[in-house]
Design a protein around this motif. Sequence first.
Motif, PDB file in Angstrom:
ATOM      1  N   HIS A   1     -10.802   3.413   6.944  1.00  0.00           N
ATOM      2  CA  HIS A   1     -10.000   2.189   6.868  1.00  0.00           C
ATOM      3  C   HIS A   1      -8.564   2.483   7.295  1.00  0.00           C
ATOM      4  CE1 HIS A   1      -7.990  -1.379   5.240  1.00  0.00           C
ATOM      5  NE2 HIS A   1      -7.181  -0.552   4.604  1.00  0.00           N
ATOM      6  N   LYS A   2      -8.011   3.535   6.730  1.00  0.00           N
ATOM      7  CA  LYS A   2      -6.623   3.900   7.037  1.00  0.00           C
ATOM      8  C   LYS A   2      -6.471   4.252   8.516  1.00  0.00           C
ATOM      9  CE  LYS A   2      -2.951   6.935   5.388  1.00  0.00           C
ATOM     10  NZ  LYS A   2      -2.588   7.998   4.455  1.00  0.00           N
TER      11      LYS A   2
ATOM     12  N   ARG B   1      -2.857  -1.038  -4.370  1.00  0.00           N
ATOM     13  CA  ARG B   1      -4.040  -1.350  -3.558  1.00  0.00           C
ATOM     14  C   ARG B   1      -4.504  -2.792  -3.765  1.00  0.00           C
ATOM     15  NH1 ARG B   1      -8.938   2.788  -3.712  1.00  0.00           N
ATOM     16  NH2 ARG B   1      -7.455   4.048  -2.535  1.00  0.00           N
TER      17      ARG B   1
ATOM     18  N   GLU C   1      -4.789  -5.592  -0.834  1.00  0.00           N
ATOM     19  CA  GLU C   1      -6.036  -6.301  -0.519  1.00  0.00           C
ATOM     20  C   GLU C   1      -5.818  -7.818  -0.550  1.00  0.00           C
ATOM     21  OE1 GLU C   1     -10.484  -7.026  -2.406  1.00  0.00           O
ATOM     22  OE2 GLU C   1      -9.294  -5.346  -3.148  1.00  0.00           O
TER      23      GLU C   1
ATOM     24  N   PHE D   1     -12.084   4.493   2.613  1.00  0.00           N
ATOM     25  CA  PHE D   1     -10.637   4.429   2.803  1.00  0.00           C
ATOM     26  C   PHE D   1     -10.090   5.363   3.880  1.00  0.00           C
ATOM     27  CE2 PHE D   1     -11.305   2.616  -1.460  1.00  0.00           C
ATOM     28  CZ  PHE D   1     -10.877   1.337  -1.167  1.00  0.00           C
TER      29      PHE D   1
ATOM     30  N   ALA E   1     -12.520  -1.167   4.105  1.00  0.00           N
ATOM     31  CA  ALA E   1     -11.878  -1.200   2.790  1.00  0.00           C
ATOM     32  C   ALA E   1     -12.854  -1.725   1.741  1.00  0.00           C
ATOM     33  CB  ALA E   1     -10.623  -2.063   2.835  1.00  0.00           C
TER      34      ALA E   1
ATOM     35  N   ILE F   1       0.834  -1.206   0.000  1.00  0.00           N
ATOM     36  CA  ILE F   1       0.000   0.000   0.000  1.00  0.00           C
ATOM     37  C   ILE F   1       0.871   1.259   0.000  1.00  0.00           C
ATOM     38  CG2 ILE F   1      -0.407   0.340   2.482  1.00  0.00           C
ATOM     39  CD1 ILE F   1      -3.022   0.579  -0.351  1.00  0.00           C
TER      40      ILE F   1
ATOM     41  N   GLY G   1     -15.196   0.758   0.588  1.00  0.00           N
ATOM     42  CA  GLY G   1     -14.584   1.925  -0.041  1.00  0.00           C
ATOM     43  C   GLY G   1     -14.431   3.112   0.878  1.00  0.00           C
TER      44      GLY G   1
END
Length: 178
Positions: free
Chosen positions: A148-149, A72, A76, A145, A140, A67, A143
């Motif tokens: 997620h991060k 990406r 994943e 993100f 994730a 990443i 979507g």
Amino acid sequence: MSNEVISSEEKKYKRFITIVSIVIPIAVAALFGIKIPNVAPLSFLPPIYASINAITAILLIAAVMAIKKGNRKLHEQLNTAAIICSALFLVMYVAYHMTSNSTAFGGEGMIKYVYYFILITHILLSIVIIPFVLITFMRARLGNFPQHKKIAKITFPLWLYVAVTGVVVYLMIAPYYV
């Protein structure tokens, strides 16, 4: 995708994550009390599931590297593989303990305290990490993100600790397997 759709989907996932995060530790604890009679101990499993923990750690580090390089898709795939490895570990771990007696650590002195510290933190964090991994994965997949991060920054070091200490616990107790 609109925020309403994400919110609706996220609610479904969160319900599932909550159930799984409660059921897995309870099931594992319950299964520890069950011994399958007349079945040969699966004594070959500990080095295999310790190796799977090592592979999980490598996959997690590779996923972060992917990443950071902007890949990406690979990120994943590596994280999905790490989840699969963790699930395989859990199945083998439970199978081993349902067919074999627990092995007592035979070290003495300070090393015994080190071992139990690592073991206890490993066990506790292996329970805590379940919802973190699932929420991180869900965000994730949906979507989301930025969120997620944000949670991945917590999930990654905890999950890596659990994977690495799983190997350390195995290496420390391996001389005492009968």
